[in-house]
Design an enzyme around this catalytic site. Structure first.
Site, mmCIF file in Angstrom:
data_model
loop_
_atom_site.group_PDB
_atom_site.id
_atom_site.type_symbol
_atom_site.label_atom_id
_atom_site.label_comp_id
_atom_site.label_asym_id
_atom_site.label_seq_id
_atom_site.Cartn_x
_atom_site.Cartn_y
_atom_site.Cartn_z
ATOM 1 N N SER A 92 0.832 -1.194 0.000
ATOM 2 C CA SER A 92 0.000 0.000 0.000
ATOM 3 C C SER A 92 0.875 1.256 0.000
ATOM 4 C CB SER A 92 -0.972 -0.055 1.182
ATOM 5 O OG SER A 92 -2.061 0.805 0.985
ATOM 6 N N ASP A 206 -5.674 -3.912 -2.869
ATOM 7 C CA ASP A 206 -4.704 -3.572 -1.836
ATOM 8 C C ASP A 206 -4.132 -4.816 -1.151
ATOM 9 O OD1 ASP A 206 -3.509 -2.571 0.681
ATOM 10 O OD2 ASP A 206 -4.444 -0.680 0.093
#
Length: 349
Positions: A92, A206
């Site tokens: 991320s 993600d």
């Protein structure tokens, strides 16, 4: 008249996406001896190279939205101490910072982060309704392309990889080849906020859904000593907390109105409900914290750094200076443990 067959252009070669999980760490020979000469975009600052001999220091940079600016401070402190990372694995926001460092663009990222204001953060958001995410992400993509260009992961001077989650299967995928920008975008595509990213016909979300702090990936990329930066170590308390609502000020007019006939006493206004983006991000952060704890128990680092970001909001991208300082302070405090781990690894060789 002779009919000539129509000439067709060859199909573009798809981006290779490794399917091997980061669960079984091993040192790939490809990273030990790079086969391609690193290429840096014009204006890039070449990252400090680690020592050619001795144990290789690896960083596992975790997710945490705006708190991720602390990663910049961590890297700065390590470089100042002569402990330049040879391996960086990110997830991320950790993938964003790690990619910029590996590509020699950390100075530019830091300048950009410090220049952010609330207004500039808002202007980076391009709403998308309807769609598979509230934010299209095209403005952020253009920003990454400006900084990273067409860099490929396998040509970086520093071994780099990031974690993403495959849509539909939930598989953890280590992205260690191909266009750098697309791999980073896949790693930070928070479900509900950003749409999944298409890489070679596969959709990714993600990486914090499966591995928020990718320690195992750092070892798989060749790190002998792994230092992880966990941005969620402060969220171990109860999920539901009692909130104290301040009592509104009651002046003379309020007392008089309450006693006069025809004036009903009004109840204090309830706190406003958070917006959908805040709900999605906060729920995602709670999940990320629980997954981080489980994964770090199974894949413990040699040294863990936990910047004190409890008071740092997940949307506080305009507070880069504070975040960088917090990361720098935490890394400086961890230097004795890191040096001890490096010395121990050198003695085992």
């Amino acid at each position: 008249m002779t009919h000539r067959p129509e000439r067709r252009e060859p199909l573009p070669r798809p981006l290779p996406v490794p399917t091997r999980s980061a669960e079984a760490p091993r040192r790939p020979a490809a990273w030990a001896k790079p086969v391609a000469k690193p290429v840096f975009p014009p204006g890039a600052v070449e990252p400090v190279r680690a020592a050619e001999t001795g144990p290789r220091l690896g960083l596992a940079l975790g997710g945490g939205s705006a708190r991720g600016w602390a990663h910049i401070g961590v890297i700065r402190a390590l470089e100042e101490a002569g402990l330049a990372p040879a391996v960086v694995a990110g997830c991320s926001i950790g993938a964003v910072v790690g990619a910029c460092y590996a590509a020699g663009r950390l100075d530019r990222l830091e300048t950009f982060a410090r220049s952010l204001t609330r207004g500039r953060v808002v202007r980076l958001v391009d709403p998308r309704l309807p769609g598979s995410g509230l934010i299209a992400g095209n403005r952020l993509r253009r920003r990454l392309l400006t900084d990273l260009g067409d860099s490929r992961i396998e040509t970086l001077r520093i071994a780099f990889g990031c974690v993403a989650t495959e849509f539909g299967t939930g598989a953890e995928v280590a992205l260690t080849e191909g266009p750098l920008v697309e791999a980073v975008r896949a790693s930070y595509a928070i479900p509900g906020l950003f749409p999944p990213v298409d890489i070679a016909g596969r959709f990714f979300m993600d990486g914090t859904l499966v591995n928020p702090v990718p320690v195992a990936l750092a070892r798989a990329l060749g790190a002998d000593v792994v230092v992880c930066v966990n941005l969620n170590g402060d969220t171990g308390g109860p999920v539901v907390r009692e909130v104290t609502v301040p009592t509104p000020r009651r002046g003379l007019l309020h007392a008089v109105r309450g006693r006069l006939p025809g004036f009903a006493r009004t109840l204090p206004e309830a706190a406003p409900l958070p917006g959908i983006a805040s709900v999605v991000l906060d729920a995602f952060n709670i999940t990320q914290d629980r997954i981080s704890r489980a994964r770090l128990e199974r894949d413990p680092p040699d040294v863990a750094i936990g910047p004190d970001v409890a008071a740092f909001g997940l949307f506080d991208f305009h507070r880069a200076a504070d975040g960088i300082a917090l990361g720098h302070r935490a890394a400086r405090a961890a230097l004795p443990k890191i040096r001890a781990a490096m010395e121990g690894a050198a003695a085992r060789v």
